[in-house]
Design an enzyme around this catalytic site. Structure first.
Site, PDB file in Angstrom:
ATOM      1  N   GLU A  42      13.902 -42.770 -12.825  1.00 35.00           N
ATOM      2  CA  GLU A  42      14.542 -43.884 -12.110  1.00 35.00           C
ATOM      3  C   GLU A  42      15.648 -44.482 -12.999  1.00 35.00           C
ATOM      4  OE1 GLU A  42      11.583 -46.894 -11.581  1.00 35.00           O
ATOM      5  OE2 GLU A  42      12.782 -48.110 -10.195  1.00 35.00           O
ATOM      6  N   LYS A  70      15.380 -47.420  -2.883  1.00 33.57           N
ATOM      7  CA  LYS A  70      13.999 -47.878  -3.086  1.00 33.57           C
ATOM      8  C   LYS A  70      13.659 -49.026  -2.151  1.00 33.57           C
ATOM      9  CE  LYS A  70      11.034 -49.227  -7.027  1.00 33.57           C
ATOM     10  NZ  LYS A  70      11.068 -49.484  -8.505  1.00 33.57           N
ATOM     11  N   CYS A  78       9.481 -44.632  -7.742  1.00 34.11           N
ATOM     12  CA  CYS A  78       8.515 -45.440  -8.498  1.00 34.11           C
ATOM     13  C   CYS A  78       7.504 -46.168  -7.600  1.00 34.11           C
ATOM     14  CB  CYS A  78       9.282 -46.403  -9.414  1.00 34.11           C
ATOM     15  SG  CYS A  78       8.284 -46.998 -10.827  1.00 34.11           S
TER      16      CYS A  78
END
Lengths: 282, 282
Positions: free
Chosen positions: B53, B125, B159
């Site tokens: 990330e 995200k 994540c």
């Protein structure tokens, strides 16, 4: 009043999972094994006792007729005896059974019995495994939650149910602090040193919802099916607090649990596993 | 044509996860580390390479202005260089970046670049962790899937997204065979001998959907935040095939994966992890 021990001023609850060797059709022996485990758990201070799936009947039926013959109504001898044992020992009991429901359907069920011996909830397994569809009618009702005075909020589902995170989430969102899962996990091969995948899923269920998960599996084997012996009690961080390593034999897992901690869904200073969901996107 | 090796007549794909030590604001060094890892992975036979990330910018911003200053558009220098590296080495690249989108918003994104160097997908995200809400606008779009000739269907999320089984299920139901997750996992305490809870969740994500999951984490530390070093490649049974034990340092994980196996959702002879869902009840 909670007579459990305390840790840092918080009441702690001893939870027990009884991993039992049972036999299909050995109704009297199965009941004796359950009663013995409940007594041993209570003697060790347990306030909640979890027994395996189909703990009255055994699992590996050789015919639909056999399953039906072994299924009992909720006022039948097994639940009646379990209720008496729960009352006698002052424990909450979560146990799986082959149930004949009031519509004469055979169910893979679990009951929650409180320390007064009262039947507080019945749950019918919604996700059937293996050949279970031949024997059981699946349930269509959400996993129930039961508030037990001085203990906390108990949720329940059965075996394969636990592998569907959507179902686990429903139980968690209903406020479950301790999710009890009677299971019969047939042994699958796994690499040396690895936990069974079912245990990993139970750990993720606990961590993903920040609640306790208590699984009671089977010991030994039955009609050629070997059981995993994967009973485990997982804390809200996702770590086993009992049953770190599966064991083939009968076992009584005990863990002192801060069930109230499962009401706190925060993860570090900035996150919350419930509030951080994006349900509008799912 | 698939030039991967075969096992039992099935094409095998080597997947690489590059666990990198990066620095916030060290844009040139971060790019050099990425290019080096891509080259090393390709030399080892990798067809798919996953980077962490925010691999362009680093993670621990000290201000909104710093995050914005480091964010790059998709035609900026980092993605341009990553595309060139993917083309040069003939690999599919999945990598996280601080992105300045076309509406001038700062995003925590991941790109999928194919072996021709083409940018095939960008994902923003959706589940922001820690103080990320201060820096990033969350995404509202489902995780994309990208079909790569001779490799398979690649999915991507970033994540904390991976800790929401509902989101993972969306990616899985879209046919993801290999879910790639750039992550930066801050180190949480865990009991001796236990895997990080994030790894357990990745294992459950893989097993629960019978797909591969490849996670690229960070090495070392950054402005006082220690990273978990939990990069892992998990097979559809939920077992790590690379990264069984977290390691603090830089690492290149490699695993030979039968991605086609992820199209088979059966679990034993009688079950199917997709067909056994009860979506009408969720």
């Amino acid at each position: 009043m909670n007579d459990s021990t305390e840790r840092d001023g918080r009441p702690m609850t001893t939870v027990a999972c009884a991993q039992l060797a049972l036999g299909v059709g050995d109704v009297a022996e199965n009941l004796a094994a359950a009663e013995e485990a409940i007594e041993a758990a209570a003697r060790a201070g347990a306030r909640v006792v979890v027994l395996p799936e189909l703990a009255n009947s055994g699992y590996v039926f050789d015919s639909v007729a056999e399953a039906r013959a072994l299924a009992e109504p909720l006022d039948g001898p097994t639940v009646t005896a379990w209720s008496a044992a729960a009352r006698r020992h002052g424990v909450t009991l979560v146990a799986g059974l082959a149930e004949l429901d009031t519509d004469d359907r055979v169910r893979n069920s679990a009951v929650v019995i409180d320390p007064a011996g009262e039947l507080r909830a019945v749950y019918r397994k919604a996700h059937l495994f293996g050949t279970e569809k031949d024997f059981f009618v699946p349930g269509d009702e959400a996993p129930p939650t039961v508030d037990i005075d001085g203990v906390g909020r108990i949720g329940v589902m059965v075996c394969y149910d636990l592998e569907f995170p959507e179902w686990v989430r429903r139980a968690a969102l209903a406020g479950t602090e301790l999710l009890c899962a009677p299971v019969n996990w047939p042994l699958f091969p796994r690499p040396e040193g690895e936990r069974p995948a079912e245990v990993t899923k139970a750990q993720a269920a606990a961590a993903g919802n920040r609640m306790y998960v208590a699984v009671a599996d089977r010991a030994g084997d039955e009609r050629g099916v070997v059981w995993t012996g994967g009973s485990v009690i997982v804390d809200p961080d996702g770590f086993p607090v009992a049953g770190r390593v599966p064991t083939a034999g009968s076992a009584l897992l005990l863990a002192s649990c801060d069930l109230g901690a499962a009401r706190d869904k925060s993860l570090g200073a900035h996150n919350d596993v419930f509030a951080d969901r994006r349900p509008e996107l799912y």
